[in-house]
Design a protein around this motif. Sequence first.
Motif, PDB file in Angstrom:
ATOM      1  N   CYS A  72       0.804  -1.256   0.100  1.00  0.00           N
ATOM      2  CA  CYS A  72      -0.099   0.049  -0.017  1.00  0.00           C
ATOM      3  C   CYS A  72       1.022   1.151  -0.059  1.00  0.00           C
ATOM      4  O   CYS A  72       1.923   1.249   0.454  1.00  0.00           O
ATOM      5  CB  CYS A  72      -0.888  -0.035   1.304  1.00  0.00           C
ATOM      6  SG  CYS A  72      -1.892  -1.570   1.382  1.00  0.00           S
ATOM      7  N   TRP A  73       0.376   2.321  -0.639  1.00  0.00           N
ATOM      8  CA  TRP A  73       0.784   3.767  -0.502  1.00  0.00           C
ATOM      9  C   TRP A  73      -0.122   4.719  -0.520  1.00  0.00           C
ATOM     10  O   TRP A  73      -1.137   4.701  -0.960  1.00  0.00           O
ATOM     11  CB  TRP A  73       1.915   3.834  -1.866  1.00  0.00           C
ATOM     12  CG  TRP A  73       1.244   3.963  -3.023  1.00  0.00           C
ATOM     13  CD1 TRP A  73       0.829   4.732  -3.713  1.00  0.00           C
ATOM     14  CD2 TRP A  73       1.154   2.276  -3.810  1.00  0.00           C
ATOM     15  NE1 TRP A  73       0.195   4.196  -4.937  1.00  0.00           N
ATOM     16  CE2 TRP A  73       0.451   2.701  -4.974  1.00  0.00           C
ATOM     17  CE3 TRP A  73       1.480   1.037  -3.647  1.00  0.00           C
ATOM     18  CZ2 TRP A  73       0.044   1.764  -5.724  1.00  0.00           C
ATOM     19  CZ3 TRP A  73       0.912  -0.084  -4.564  1.00  0.00           C
ATOM     20  CH2 TRP A  73       0.556   0.499  -5.809  1.00  0.00           C
ATOM     21  N   LEU A  74       0.472   5.820  -0.271  1.00  0.00           N
ATOM     22  CA  LEU A  74      -0.521   6.886  -0.145  1.00  0.00           C
ATOM     23  C   LEU A  74      -0.761   7.630  -1.811  1.00  0.00           C
ATOM     24  O   LEU A  74       0.099   7.589  -2.556  1.00  0.00           O
ATOM     25  CB  LEU A  74       0.161   8.302   0.700  1.00  0.00           C
ATOM     26  CG  LEU A  74       0.264   7.862   2.050  1.00  0.00           C
ATOM     27  CD1 LEU A  74       0.857   9.381   2.718  1.00  0.00           C
ATOM     28  CD2 LEU A  74      -1.159   7.666   2.572  1.00  0.00           C
ATOM     29  N   GLU A  75      -2.043   7.966  -1.863  1.00  0.00           N
ATOM     30  CA  GLU A  75      -2.187   8.769  -3.124  1.00  0.00           C
ATOM     31  C   GLU A  75      -2.714  10.252  -2.687  1.00  0.00           C
ATOM     32  O   GLU A  75      -3.347  10.536  -2.240  1.00  0.00           O
ATOM     33  CB  GLU A  75      -3.537   8.181  -3.792  1.00  0.00           C
ATOM     34  CG  GLU A  75      -3.406   6.929  -4.313  1.00  0.00           C
ATOM     35  CD  GLU A  75      -2.646   6.792  -5.534  1.00  0.00           C
ATOM     36  OE1 GLU A  75      -2.528   7.743  -6.354  1.00  0.00           O
ATOM     37  OE2 GLU A  75      -2.297   5.857  -5.830  1.00  0.00           O
ATOM     38  N   ARG A  76      -1.577  10.911  -3.237  1.00  0.00           N
ATOM     39  CA  ARG A  76      -1.278  12.376  -2.529  1.00  0.00           C
ATOM     40  C   ARG A  76      -2.451  13.362  -3.198  1.00  0.00           C
ATOM     41  O   ARG A  76      -2.645  14.202  -2.657  1.00  0.00           O
ATOM     42  CB  ARG A  76      -0.211  13.070  -3.196  1.00  0.00           C
ATOM     43  CG  ARG A  76       1.420  12.238  -2.561  1.00  0.00           C
ATOM     44  CD  ARG A  76       1.819  12.665  -1.442  1.00  0.00           C
ATOM     45  NE  ARG A  76       2.832  11.795  -0.979  1.00  0.00           N
ATOM     46  CZ  ARG A  76       3.095  11.686   0.464  1.00  0.00           C
ATOM     47  NH1 ARG A  76       2.535  12.246   1.147  1.00  0.00           N
ATOM     48  NH2 ARG A  76       4.179  10.906   0.496  1.00  0.00           N
ATOM     49  N   ALA A  77      -2.889  13.113  -4.407  1.00  0.00           N
ATOM     50  CA  ALA A  77      -4.059  13.882  -5.006  1.00  0.00           C
ATOM     51  C   ALA A  77      -5.167  14.070  -4.375  1.00  0.00           C
ATOM     52  O   ALA A  77      -5.809  15.403  -4.226  1.00  0.00           O
ATOM     53  CB  ALA A  77      -4.266  13.333  -6.452  1.00  0.00           C
ATOM     54  N   ARG A  78      -5.756  13.040  -3.471  1.00  0.00           N
ATOM     55  CA  ARG A  78      -6.926  13.455  -2.671  1.00  0.00           C
ATOM     56  C   ARG A  78      -6.621  14.239  -1.556  1.00  0.00           C
ATOM     57  O   ARG A  78      -7.349  14.981  -1.191  1.00  0.00           O
ATOM     58  CB  ARG A  78      -7.138  11.881  -2.247  1.00  0.00           C
ATOM     59  CG  ARG A  78      -8.708  11.853  -1.499  1.00  0.00           C
ATOM     60  CD  ARG A  78      -9.899  12.510  -2.094  1.00  0.00           C
ATOM     61  NE  ARG A  78      -9.945  12.266  -3.652  1.00  0.00           N
ATOM     62  CZ  ARG A  78     -10.468  11.345  -4.007  1.00  0.00           C
ATOM     63  NH1 ARG A  78     -11.372  10.547  -3.356  1.00  0.00           N
ATOM     64  NH2 ARG A  78     -10.590  11.137  -5.489  1.00  0.00           N
ATOM     65  N   PHE A  79      -5.369  14.078  -1.074  1.00  0.00           N
ATOM     66  CA  PHE A  79      -4.687  14.655   0.114  1.00  0.00           C
ATOM     67  C   PHE A  79      -4.929  16.222   0.007  1.00  0.00           C
ATOM     68  O   PHE A  79      -5.076  17.110   0.465  1.00  0.00           O
ATOM     69  CB  PHE A  79      -3.568  14.223   0.762  1.00  0.00           C
ATOM     70  CG  PHE A  79      -3.570  13.179   1.549  1.00  0.00           C
ATOM     71  CD1 PHE A  79      -3.906  13.224   2.806  1.00  0.00           C
ATOM     72  CD2 PHE A  79      -3.204  12.136   0.950  1.00  0.00           C
ATOM     73  CE1 PHE A  79      -4.007  12.027   3.515  1.00  0.00           C
ATOM     74  CE2 PHE A  79      -3.240  10.813   1.723  1.00  0.00           C
ATOM     75  CZ  PHE A  79      -3.878  10.720   2.950  1.00  0.00           C
TER      76      PHE A  79
END
Length: 112
Positions: A72-79
């Motif tokens: 798993c990894w973060l999806e920066r766009a939603r942040f």
Amino acid sequence: MAYYSTPLDSAFHALSDPTRRAVISRLAEGEASVTMLAEPFNMALPSFAQHLKVLEASGLIASEKRGRTRWCWLERARFDEAADWMAAERQRWSERLDRLELYLDTTQNDEG
């Protein structure tokens, strides 16, 4: 899973849970396997997987299977979307408070 009218609603719902926020904090350090993410929590893996499902459905994280391990990894766009919304709200409230302060100063000067 509940239906949310916007992706931002879904993101804030996902962030409302402390377990999911802890997962986000861990992923801010870099990608991790599901096993690594689940390790600090005292819950069964299927229960923990439900938290990951909520995070992934909200667009806050992404995952893929590599061999026998899911990463798993973060999806920066939603942040970024959430940060933009909060910045706009902060600006709006700051302007309102500035107008209130001006009004109060004006009314106090009229009375004094």
